[in-house]
Design an enzyme around this catalytic site. Structure first.
Site, PDB file in Angstrom:
ATOM      1  N   ASP A  30       0.842  -1.198   0.000  1.00 29.37           N
ATOM      2  CA  ASP A  30       0.000   0.000   0.000  1.00 29.37           C
ATOM      3  C   ASP A  30       0.878   1.249   0.000  1.00 29.37           C
ATOM      4  O   ASP A  30       2.029   1.219  -0.459  1.00 29.37           O
ATOM      5  CB  ASP A  30      -0.942  -0.054   1.225  1.00 29.37           C
ATOM      6  CG  ASP A  30      -2.314   0.537   0.931  1.00 29.37           C
ATOM      7  OD1 ASP A  30      -2.372   1.767   0.742  1.00 29.37           O
ATOM      8  OD2 ASP A  30      -3.293  -0.206   0.878  1.00 29.37           O
ATOM      9  N   ASP A  42      -1.414   2.829  17.920  1.00 34.71           N
ATOM     10  CA  ASP A  42      -2.306   1.688  17.707  1.00 34.71           C
ATOM     11  C   ASP A  42      -1.871   0.774  16.567  1.00 34.71           C
ATOM     12  O   ASP A  42      -2.336  -0.354  16.483  1.00 34.71           O
ATOM     13  CB  ASP A  42      -3.739   2.183  17.433  1.00 34.71           C
ATOM     14  CG  ASP A  42      -4.791   1.417  18.232  1.00 34.71           C
ATOM     15  OD1 ASP A  42      -4.412   0.688  19.172  1.00 34.71           O
ATOM     16  OD2 ASP A  42      -5.986   1.561  17.924  1.00 34.71           O
ATOM     17  N   ASP A  89      10.665  11.317  -6.946  1.00 38.40           N
ATOM     18  CA  ASP A  89      10.725  12.138  -8.157  1.00 38.40           C
ATOM     19  C   ASP A  89      12.140  12.606  -8.441  1.00 38.40           C
ATOM     20  O   ASP A  89      12.536  12.779  -9.581  1.00 38.40           O
ATOM     21  CB  ASP A  89       9.799  13.358  -8.003  1.00 38.40           C
ATOM     22  CG  ASP A  89       8.347  12.931  -7.932  1.00 38.40           C
ATOM     23  OD1 ASP A  89       8.039  11.844  -8.458  1.00 38.40           O
ATOM     24  OD2 ASP A  89       7.551  13.673  -7.351  1.00 38.40           O
ATOM     25  N   HIS A 134      -3.864   5.956   3.060  1.00 41.36           N
ATOM     26  CA  HIS A 134      -4.574   4.724   2.700  1.00 41.36           C
ATOM     27  C   HIS A 134      -3.989   3.487   3.394  1.00 41.36           C
ATOM     28  O   HIS A 134      -4.706   2.677   3.996  1.00 41.36           O
ATOM     29  CB  HIS A 134      -4.502   4.595   1.178  1.00 41.36           C
ATOM     30  CG  HIS A 134      -5.400   3.565   0.584  1.00 41.36           C
ATOM     31  ND1 HIS A 134      -4.967   2.279   0.314  1.00 41.36           N
ATOM     32  CD2 HIS A 134      -6.695   3.627   0.179  1.00 41.36           C
ATOM     33  CE1 HIS A 134      -5.969   1.590  -0.241  1.00 41.36           C
ATOM     34  NE2 HIS A 134      -7.027   2.387  -0.329  1.00 41.36           N
ATOM     35  N   ASN A 175      -6.070  -1.913  24.253  1.00 42.74           N
ATOM     36  CA  ASN A 175      -5.094  -0.961  24.795  1.00 42.74           C
ATOM     37  C   ASN A 175      -5.782   0.373  25.095  1.00 42.74           C
ATOM     38  O   ASN A 175      -5.127   1.392  25.220  1.00 42.74           O
ATOM     39  CB  ASN A 175      -3.921  -0.775  23.816  1.00 42.74           C
ATOM     40  CG  ASN A 175      -4.366  -0.230  22.469  1.00 42.74           C
ATOM     41  OD1 ASN A 175      -5.561  -0.219  22.166  1.00 42.74           O
ATOM     42  ND2 ASN A 175      -3.422   0.230  21.670  1.00 42.74           N
ATOM     43  N   TYR A 196      -7.207 -12.592 -10.680  1.00 48.60           N
ATOM     44  CA  TYR A 196      -6.397 -13.793 -10.919  1.00 48.60           C
ATOM     45  C   TYR A 196      -6.903 -14.939 -10.057  1.00 48.60           C
ATOM     46  O   TYR A 196      -7.360 -14.718  -8.923  1.00 48.60           O
ATOM     47  CB  TYR A 196      -4.912 -13.528 -10.600  1.00 48.60           C
ATOM     48  CG  TYR A 196      -4.279 -12.537 -11.531  1.00 48.60           C
ATOM     49  CD1 TYR A 196      -4.413 -12.665 -12.909  1.00 48.60           C
ATOM     50  CD2 TYR A 196      -3.539 -11.468 -11.039  1.00 48.60           C
ATOM     51  CE1 TYR A 196      -3.831 -11.743 -13.770  1.00 48.60           C
ATOM     52  CE2 TYR A 196      -2.952 -10.552 -11.883  1.00 48.60           C
ATOM     53  CZ  TYR A 196      -3.103 -10.688 -13.255  1.00 48.60           C
ATOM     54  OH  TYR A 196      -2.539  -9.780 -14.097  1.00 48.60           O
ATOM     55  N   ASP A 242     -14.748 -13.225  -5.265  1.00 53.23           N
ATOM     56  CA  ASP A 242     -14.799 -14.423  -4.422  1.00 53.23           C
ATOM     57  C   ASP A 242     -15.640 -14.241  -3.165  1.00 53.23           C
ATOM     58  O   ASP A 242     -16.409 -15.114  -2.799  1.00 53.23           O
ATOM     59  CB  ASP A 242     -13.371 -14.829  -4.040  1.00 53.23           C
ATOM     60  CG  ASP A 242     -12.547 -15.159  -5.269  1.00 53.23           C
ATOM     61  OD1 ASP A 242     -12.814 -16.208  -5.883  1.00 53.23           O
ATOM     62  OD2 ASP A 242     -11.663 -14.357  -5.646  1.00 53.23           O
TER      63      ASP A 242
HETATM   64 CA   LIG Z   1      -6.632  -0.176  19.935  1.00 49.99          CA
HETATM   65 CA   LIG Z   2      -9.659 -14.201  -7.896  1.00 47.81          CA
END
Ligand SMILES: [Ca+2]
Ligand SMILES: [Ca+2]
Ligand SMILES: [Ca+2]
Length: 405
Positions: A139, A148, A163, A178, A192, A282, A308
């Site tokens: 990601d 956390d 760059d 993200h 926690n 895939y 799926d």
């Molecule tokens: Ca937590």
């Molecule tokens: Ca698949």
């Protein structure tokens, strides 16, 4: 919490106890002996909720229990949220009680959900023993400073080019936001008191940066990331990303990782159509569509028989960086924690469930884990048409003691 606080804290509700009488006609008299009166019935149980002086609960239970007209007397135990994490009550994906949902700034985002339209994660946790199952998050990175989620990260690789020629690698920090959200959905620390709980809170994270600060990447970076994750011990790879055109390089990386024993999960996409995206489409990748807090397909979710599984992907609470980030600037999201929506949020729920299955024992094969996750999914509306299997259920996937619908 003050030291020793938990030991002295009462775990029952003060000022009331639950009593069932063998002979209802004798109830009033028996209670009067202790200066008590009859109370309202408790559902279908035949027991009554009796008001008592606060602090006298256990003493009165003992005294009443000696009376032959009393079948039983017991404290009214306090039932608490399954974890003490601040935003756990918002995490319908883990435990849906029909609660309404708000964003971090208090704005209502969804009315009452459907109770148990969730993955039964809380019930699944008691059935797992192995800690530290590594899940690779391919990601935009995972926030380096965040109580956390940052402590869960045990490995890092960066396949994003900067760059500038002078610095061949981009800043490893998640400036987009993200990846931090996705990682928190999988493995945020539970119990926690702060933030959220991940689907697999005892898992660890391999932070594999393949997306830049604008949230985009390349097939080659992703193929590099898959290969690195497989070579560095990932049991599950999550890819909350996709491209519309297939790539032989990408598919080869996927197949090699599968052959090394990794379970691979990816988002189905947010096009709202049936158009395939890769790597999700895939065969060796579990593609995941998004549902909401009523087990209904999200309008934005890509769907079709090639998808799926389904998993909650609307208004999913998780971690965000503690510094300004692009998705926050664009969408007014709070730093630290907030909701996010997308098949990007659904995919890591399935990844977390796969990791929970791995966390039962060390010798399961990836094919077995995948089969377990898919075959135990709940058969919600849309199963067989909008997605092949149902909405993932963590408790059933780990053969836990699951609530009956
Ligand atoms: Ca937590
Ligand atoms: Ca698949
Ligand atoms: Ca449930």
């Amino acid at each position: 919490m003050a030291p020793g606080n938990a030991a002295t804290q009462s775990s029952h509700v003060a000022g009331q106890i639950m009593v069932k009488f063998r002979d209802k006609g004798a109830a009033a008299g028996a209670l009067r002996q202790h200066g008590l009166r009859e109370g309202p019935g408790i559902g279908s149980t035949g027991a009554q909720l009796i008001n008592v002086p606060a602090g006298k609960e256990l003493q009165l239970i003992e005294a009443l229990s000696r009376n032959p007209v009393v079948e039983y007397a017991e404290p009214d135990e306090q039932v608490t949220a399954a974890t003490n994490d601040q935003y756990f009550p918002q995490q319908y994906a883990l435990q849906n009680t029909g609660q309404s949902l708000t964003s971090a700034n208090g704005t209502p985002v969804a009315a009452d959900g459907t109770a148990d339209a969730d993955v039964d994660a809380v019930e699944a946790w008691t059935a797992t023993t192995v800690k530290g199952t590594p899940v690779a998050i391919l990601d935009s990175g995972v926030a380096n400073v965040h109580d956390d989620i940052a402590p869960q990260v045990v490995g890092f690789a960066n396949f994003v080019s900067a760059d500038t020629k002078e610095d061949p690698k981009a800043d490893p920090e998640d400036k987009y936001g993200h990846g931090t959200h996705v990682a928190g959905i999988v493995a945020a620390k539970a119990n926690n008191t702060i933030g959220v709980a991940g689907v697999c809170p005892d898992c660890t994270i391999l932070d594999v940066k393949v997306l830049n600060d604008s949230g985009s990447g390349s097939s080659s970076a992703i193929a590099n990331g898959i290969s690195w994750a497989a070579a560095n011990g990932a049991k599950v790879i999550n890819m909350s990303l996709g491209q519309r055109v297939s790539s032989r390089t990408l598919e080869t990386a996927v197949n090699n990782a599968w052959n090394r024993g990794v379970v691979i999960v990816a988002a189905a996409g947010n096009a709202g159509t049936q158009a395939k995206i890769y790597p999700g489409a895939y065969p060796n990748v579990i593609a995941v569509a998004a549902t909401d807090n009523r087990d209904v397909k999200a309008s934005f979710s890509t769907y079709g028989r090639w998808v799926d599984l389904a998993a909650p992907g609307v208004n999913v609470y998780s971690t965000f960086p503690n510094h300004p980030f692009v998705l926050g600037t664009q969408n007014g999201r709070s730093t630290g924690y907030d909701i996010g929506s997308g098949t990007s949020m659904a995919s890591p729920i399935v990844a977390g469930v796969a990791a929970l299955v791995w966390s039962r024992s060390a010798d399961t094969a990836n094919s077995t884990v995948r089969e377990k996750v898919q075959s135990t999914a709940d058969n919600i509306d849309g199963t067989g048409t909008l997605w092949e299997h149902g909405r993932v259920n963590a408790c059933k996937a780990v053969d836990g003691d699951c609530p009956q619908p």
